[in-house]
Design an enzyme around this catalytic site. Structure first.
Site, mmCIF file in Angstrom:
data_model
loop_
_atom_site.group_PDB
_atom_site.id
_atom_site.type_symbol
_atom_site.label_atom_id
_atom_site.label_comp_id
_atom_site.label_asym_id
_atom_site.label_seq_id
_atom_site.Cartn_x
_atom_site.Cartn_y
_atom_site.Cartn_z
ATOM 1 N N ALA A 120 0.844 -1.197 0.000
ATOM 2 C CA ALA A 120 0.000 0.000 0.000
ATOM 3 C C ALA A 120 0.876 1.243 0.000
ATOM 4 O O ALA A 120 1.999 1.246 0.514
ATOM 5 C CB ALA A 120 -0.926 -0.011 1.204
ATOM 6 N N ARG A 122 0.867 3.794 1.676
ATOM 7 C CA ARG A 122 1.260 4.342 2.981
ATOM 8 C C ARG A 122 2.540 3.691 3.514
ATOM 9 O O ARG A 122 3.130 4.183 4.472
ATOM 10 C CB ARG A 122 0.124 4.169 3.985
ATOM 11 N N TYR A 123 2.936 2.570 2.898
ATOM 12 C CA TYR A 123 4.131 1.863 3.356
ATOM 13 C C TYR A 123 5.357 2.135 2.495
ATOM 14 O O TYR A 123 6.485 1.995 2.970
ATOM 15 C CB TYR A 123 3.882 0.352 3.375
ATOM 16 N N THR A 124 5.168 2.482 1.250
ATOM 17 C CA THR A 124 6.302 2.634 0.336
ATOM 18 C C THR A 124 6.733 4.089 0.228
ATOM 19 O O THR A 124 5.969 5.015 0.545
ATOM 20 C CB THR A 124 5.957 2.101 -1.059
#
Length: 889
Positions: A120, A122-124
């Site tokens: 997602a 929001r993680y990368t």
């Protein structure tokens, strides 16, 4: 519901409205979504992402920023669509297996070749790569046009400067309305070399461009088969390029092999490819694979391992994998891009021409921008020089002015200055009045004058401008260019068949009584003199022995005719090659025989489509049939009917003919009939046939062969007790089909019934196989020539309970020729008979000889003298029988 005012209702024909609305939608998709611009190779979403990264300062020398932040900024300012579409586009630009030169430097999980999705947003995290800066370089120097964003509150670029040919470097794919584009990636070094060649020769041909640009260069490497598809795509804009995985065959010990795949075709999902292979193995569409593993890792890269069964041919399996799995696939080139805002199919040269024109425009506009800035600065410096020359008057004028506005007007009027010059003088700090600062202003002014002259020279001469473009492209090539990854293999790969991967060599295929089959190189057996003991051809099981043997090429077809009158087909190389002592594999593992069905005849055929050849069949009950060879060109895996007959009959032999032969049919009681083939009219594949020979009680057909009308061939007869002879074919007169035949040998208890009747020229070798699996190879010319009624001479000495099971002819070749000095020696026995020792025939591998095992090779001189005397008595008896010969039994 409130009624709308009449003035707000517009009546329109629904057909016209649908047509216009759909056209508007289609053009929106084509121009603003699905197709790349020919100049920078980017679709709007990619262009907006890169511009957003640039505006946020996410350069390679800065830290990574959250992908969600990038996506949100792009969506809010430039791309009013779903965040998922923006993120997916950014993820693809970060994948080194999707882009030849990634434009986004991603940190985190950005997906894999197995089709795994990225984490997602929001993680990368992400930022620009170094090469991306070249797409955006000079964007703030009026090199391209800016347009309003979707709400008019922001400005966005209509195209990027694109200092390298990104359209071809990274390729593009997209589906619009009524059209689609699919452009392969290329090598940057080759592309820039191509652009440089075009800039020097505008009339360059595509063939000449291909000297610089060999073809697509995929990020996943792999192979491209042939250049015909590439050439067609480059010339027309459309074409199909064959891509293939890079695979090698490795030895894994114990005579086993494995196929290792290290590179796969572009855009192939590795996990699905492996699933497809497993599915084919499970459905038994590909045989010979014992294990399949994915050993891919960051350390080793792509590595898919396919273990091959010991008796399987790894090259053939790999070729079948190419045909039936994504290990080999095609890339459909469709080079459609936006040219001046309109979709157009372009070829290679047109793509480079448009890019080169774009670069000339970018450099020209940048030069014009720099020229304006240089002239503006020179104008200011001229004002400062005037101020320094009249510093006292300038200071006095400023001090006498009540306001800034009055001071500016006074300076303009008194010293003929422009508003900008007057403002610069008012903004000048007092420290600039020093002598050192005055020298700096003079130096800067002189440098600007030279710089302005250079810029004006660039704009005045198109060739100078073009050389500047070349220099900048060369710099980018030297910085970012790399070696080609994809190898282009030349050759006729489009029609690659299994036999193209198999070396053509002469082989022997043996079939045992218990239906075990195998193949061996023909050089395994060595030539011996008549009367030799032979070598071990196979280690047979109890009560099993070699029953049939044929010689052929690995590329020939093998037709298997069964006692039930059915026919099956294999290629020579499809029969497993095993060791000389191996028993072989069950024939049912090679062909799908029916219950109680055994192979009665094997023959080799090179061309099954031939219209000039025929097959002649003979059954045990004397029925004969002729059928065109082309009737057997398409044999299914489960076989076809070759001949029909009564239940108490079975197929004995089949021969390949030219249609103008004489047919010879021989029986176990030594009767032989000869009649013209022309008396047999061609019948259909499933026909029964007609009577070929009339049999006496207890007799049956054992042999079928053919001869020419004026043939100098001979009839070879071999009996079950190892005796044989040669008799000229012309000793057998022509007769009518269906007769009883004439005597071809005298049958006694000593020589036994006839097991083989065939024709020879005297230039062949003969292989005689016993029920014990002993094989002897001898020269046909060494066999005595006798009359029809003779018993024959001994060809092989048999042990107890041994008998000859089958006989086959082997054509002489270079491998069979032995050198007297090096490979054989001769000795003379006490009674003057010359005996030749066994010769070892070299294997095809240089320096590696096959030393075959000799059965009971230790024999004393007394045995040799007894053998000679017996042979002499045989000849005396033959002479007596010849004098009593009767033509008709």
């Amino acid at each position: 519901m409130a009624e709308l005012p009449q003035s707000r209702i517009n009546e329109r024909n629904i057909t016209s409205e649908m047509r216009e609305s759909f056209l508007d939608y289609a053009m929106s998709v084509i121009v603003a979504r699905a197709l790349p611009d020919v100049r920078d190779g980017l679709k709007p979403v990619h262009r907006r992402i890169l511009y957003g990264l640039n505006e946020q300062g996410m350069t390679p020398d800065k830290s990574y920023k959250k992908s969600a932040r990038i996506v949100g900024d792009v969506m809010g300012k430039y791309h009013p669509h779903g965040d998922s579409s923006i993120y997916e586009a950014m993820v693809r630009m970060a994948q080194d297996f999707s882009y030849r030169y990634p434009l986004v430097d991603g940190q985190g999980n950005f997906g894999s070749m197995d089709g795994d999705g990225a984490a997602a947003m929001r993680y990368t995290e992400a930022r620009m790569t170094k090469i991306t800066l070249e797409l955006l370089r000079d964007i703030n120097k009026d090199t391209i046009d800016f347009i309003d964003n979707y709400d008019g509150n922001e400005r966005e670029p209509s195209v990027l400067p694109a200092r390298f040919p990104n359209l071809l470097a990274n390729g593009a794919s997209g589906i619009a309305v009524g059209m689609a584009t699919n452009i392969p990636p290329h090598n940057l070094t080759e592309l820039i070399n191509g652009v440089l060649s075009l800039s020097k020769n505008p009339d360059i041909s595509i063939a000449e461009l291909m000297e610089d640009i060999e073809g697509p260069d995929f990020p996943t490497a792999g192979l491209i088969l042939g250049k015909s598809g590439i050439r067609r795509a480059y010339e027309t804009g459309r074409g199909s390029i064959q891509m293939r995985s890079r695979a090698v065959i490795e030895e894994r010990g114990g005579g086993r092999q494995r196929i290792v795949v290290t590179e796969i075709p572009f855009q192939v999902n590795k996990a699905r490819m492996i699933e497809k292979i497993a599915e084919l193995v499970r459905d038994k569409k590909i045989d010979g694979i014992t294990d399949l593993r994915d050993e891919t890792s960051l350390r080793t890269g792509v590595r898919v391992v396919i273990d091959v069964r010991k008796d399987a041919n790894a090259s053939v399996i790999l070729n079948n994998l190419y045909k039936q799995t994504p290990l080999q696939t095609s890339f459909g080139v469709n080079m459609i891009a936006l040219v001046n805002g309109r979709p157009k199919l372009i070829n290679l040269k047109e793509a480079l021409v448009h890019y080169l024109e774009h670069q000339k425009t970018v450099v020209r506009r940048r030069t014009q921008y720099n020229l304006r800035k240089a002239k503006d600065r020179a104008h200011i410096l001229e004002g400062l020089r005037i101020a320094l020359d009249h510093i006292d008057e300038i200071i006095s004028t400023i001090r006498e002015s009540d306001t800034d506005k009055v001071a500016m007007e006074s300076l303009q009027q008194r010293f003929k200055l422009s508003e900008k010059q007057a403002q610069a003088i008012l903004d000048m700090r007092l420290r600039r009045l020093t002598g050192l600062e005055r020298d700096k202003i003079e130096a800067e002014y002189n440098e600007l004058l030279n710089y302005i002259s250079e810029l004006e020279a660039i704009l005045a001469d198109e060739e100078v401008l073009l050389q500047l473009v070349r220099d900048e492209l060369t710099e980018i090539r030297d910085r970012f260019g790399d070696d080609r990854r994809t190898e282009i293999q030349l050759g006729g790969f489009e029609d690659l068949e299994d036999e193209d991967l198999i070396p053509e060599e002469q082989i022997v295929i043996t079939l045992s009584h218990n239906n075990y089959i195998k193949r061996l190189p023909v050089s395994t057996y060595r030539a011996q003199n008549r009367g030799g003991r032979g070598v071990q051809g196979m280690n047979t099981l109890e009560e099993d022995f070699v029953s049939q043997l044929v010689t052929l090429s690995t590329h020939d077809h093998v037709l298997f005719f069964t006692n039930k009158g059915r026919v099956y087909k294999l290629k020579g190389y499809e029969v497993p090659e095993l060791s000389r002592q191996s028993k072989g594999i069950p024939v049912v593992n090679a062909i799908e025989l029916e219950n109680d069905e055994v192979i009665s005849t094997m023959i080799a055929v090179k061309d099954l489509e031939s219209e000039d050849n025929f097959l002649v069949f003979a059954t045990k009950r004397g029925v004969v049939k002729r059928s065109a060879l082309s009737n057997f060109s398409r044999i299914n895996r489960n076989g076809k009917i070759a001949i029909s007959f009564r239940e108490d009959d079975e197929l004995i032999a089949v021969r390949l003919t030219s249609g103008q032969e004489d047919i010879l049919i021989g029986t176990s009681h030594a009767s032989l009939i000869r009649f013209p083939e022309s008396t047999l009219r061609p019948l259909g594949r499933t026909a029964t046939g007609v009577k070929g020979i009339t049999l006496r009680e207890g007799d049956e057909v054992v042999g079928l062969d053919v001869a020419h009308a004026n043939s100098v061939d001979e009839v070879l007869v071999v009996t079950e007790n190892g005796y044989g002879k040669r008799t000229p074919v012309n000793d057998y007169r022509l007769s009518n089909r269906g007769g009883k035949g004439i005597k071809t040998a005298t049958i006694t208890e000593r020589n036994g019934n006839v097991v083989c009747i065939t024709t020879v020229t005297g230039e062949e070798d003969l292989m005689i196989v016993t029920n014990a699996g002993v094989i002897i190879r001898l020269d046909v010319a060494d066999i005595s020539q006798n009359g029809r009624a003779a018993q024959g001479v001994r060809l092989i000495r048999l042990g107890d309970d041994q008998f000859v099971s089958t006989v086959a002819k082997v054509k002489e070749d270079a491998e069979d020729e032995t050198n007297e000095d090096e490979q054989s020696t001769s000795t003379v026995s006490e009674d003057g008979t010359e005996q030749q020792r066994e010769a070892v025939v070299n294997d095809e591998t240089p320096g590696n000889a096959i030393h075959t095992e000799v059965i009971d090779s230790e024999e004393n001189d007394e045995d040799g003298r007894i053998e000679v005397r017996q042979d002499f008595m045989d000849r005396v008896e033959e002479d007596i029988q010849q004098s009593l010969d009767e033509d008709e039994e």
